[in-house]
Design an enzyme around this catalytic site. Structure first.
Site: not given
Ligand code: PEP
Length: 258
Positions: A7, A9, A94, A96, A166, A172, A212
């Site tokens: 992803n 983003k 997601h 976000e 998630e 992040g 992460s």
């Molecule tokens: C994500 O954006 O779905 C995600 C898991 O980000 P990160 O790997 O940076 O935690």
């Protein structure tokens, strides 16, 4: 099979996406057992990335979608438009988008129903906040998100669905969930989804972990039978880190093949 979803983003423009797509494909070169790779570039880069990944086996996905085909929805992108540029998979819900753009469970449900209707494959994100996690109520929140997302949904035998667990607090932050938390939640997600959508859907759903994931921890997650793959944000735009995640998936697949 193990899946890695990248992803990107809003982190890369068109030129950077093309370069990153090339680098991402190189991480698979020369390997015997390779994971399924799904790349989610920003909308504006989809057409160019499509050219790079053509005939590579990598899958092109989008980070979001709208639930109507066409009309006066300024700034939105329809599922048909995505299909026109070769997209087969779509990320929905997601955290976000839920938090920053105030996307509701009802909107997520409309998106799920719409993409199934058009034959796209949704990747639904679910997960609890830090507060909920600390209160020990993670499963309650995930259950509510799943029930809302799949309300009135009926899977046809050809439909495929991915669910990414998630935890919001893990995205992040550099603080991933533990292997036991992930496995327990994946078992729960699989069984609840089966309850909601019906017994026969088990072979049509895949459950992934995101939050992460990096080159250090990916192997520990991917070697679990309950983990069909990982959704990677930050580390997916850093090719050296992403290479290590691919390496981890290849090692798991290699070990499973003997
Ligand atoms: C994500 O954006 O779905 C995600 C898991 O980000 P990160 O790997 O940076 O935690």
């Amino acid at each position: 099979m193990k899946t890695i979803i990248a992803n990107w983003k809003m982190n890369v423009g068109v030129r950077e996406s093309v370069a990153l797509a090339r680098g991402t494909l190189l991480t698979l070169r020369g390997r015997k057992h390779i994971p399924e790779l799904v790349i989610l570039p920003p909308f504006v880069a989809l057409s160019e990335v499509r050219k790079v990944v053509a005939r590579s086996g990598a899958i092109l996905g989008a980070q979001n979608v709208f639930w109507e085909d066409a009309g006066a929805y300024t700034g939105e992108i329809s599922a048909r438009m995505l299909q026109e540029v070769g997209v087969t998979h779509v990320l929905i819900g997601h955290s976000e988008r839920r938090q920053v753009l105030h996307e509701t469970d009802e909107m997520i449900n409309k998106k799920i129903l719409h993409v199934f209707e058009l034959g796209l494959k949704p990747i639904l994100c679910v997960g609890e906040t830090a507060q909920v996690h600390q209160a020990g109520k993670s499963k309650d929140v995930v259950a509510q998100q799943l029930k809302a997302a799949f309300s009135s949904a009926h899977l046809r035998p050809s439909d495929r669905l991915s669910i990414a667990y998630e935890p919001v607090w893990a995205i992040g932050t550099g603080q991933s969930a533990t292997v036991s938390e992930i496995v327990e939640m994946h078992v729960f997600i699989r069984s609840l989804t089966q309850e909601i959508l019906g017994e026969r859907v088990l072979s049509q759903i895949r459950v992934l972990y995101g939050g992460s994931v990096d080159g250090e921890n990916a192997y520990r997650f991917l070697r679990e039978k309950e983990v069909d793959g990982v959704l990677v944000g930050g580390a997916s735009v850093k090719i050296n880190q992403f290479k290590d995640i691919v390496q981890a998936a290849c090692e798991v697949l290699e070990a499973q093949s003997v």
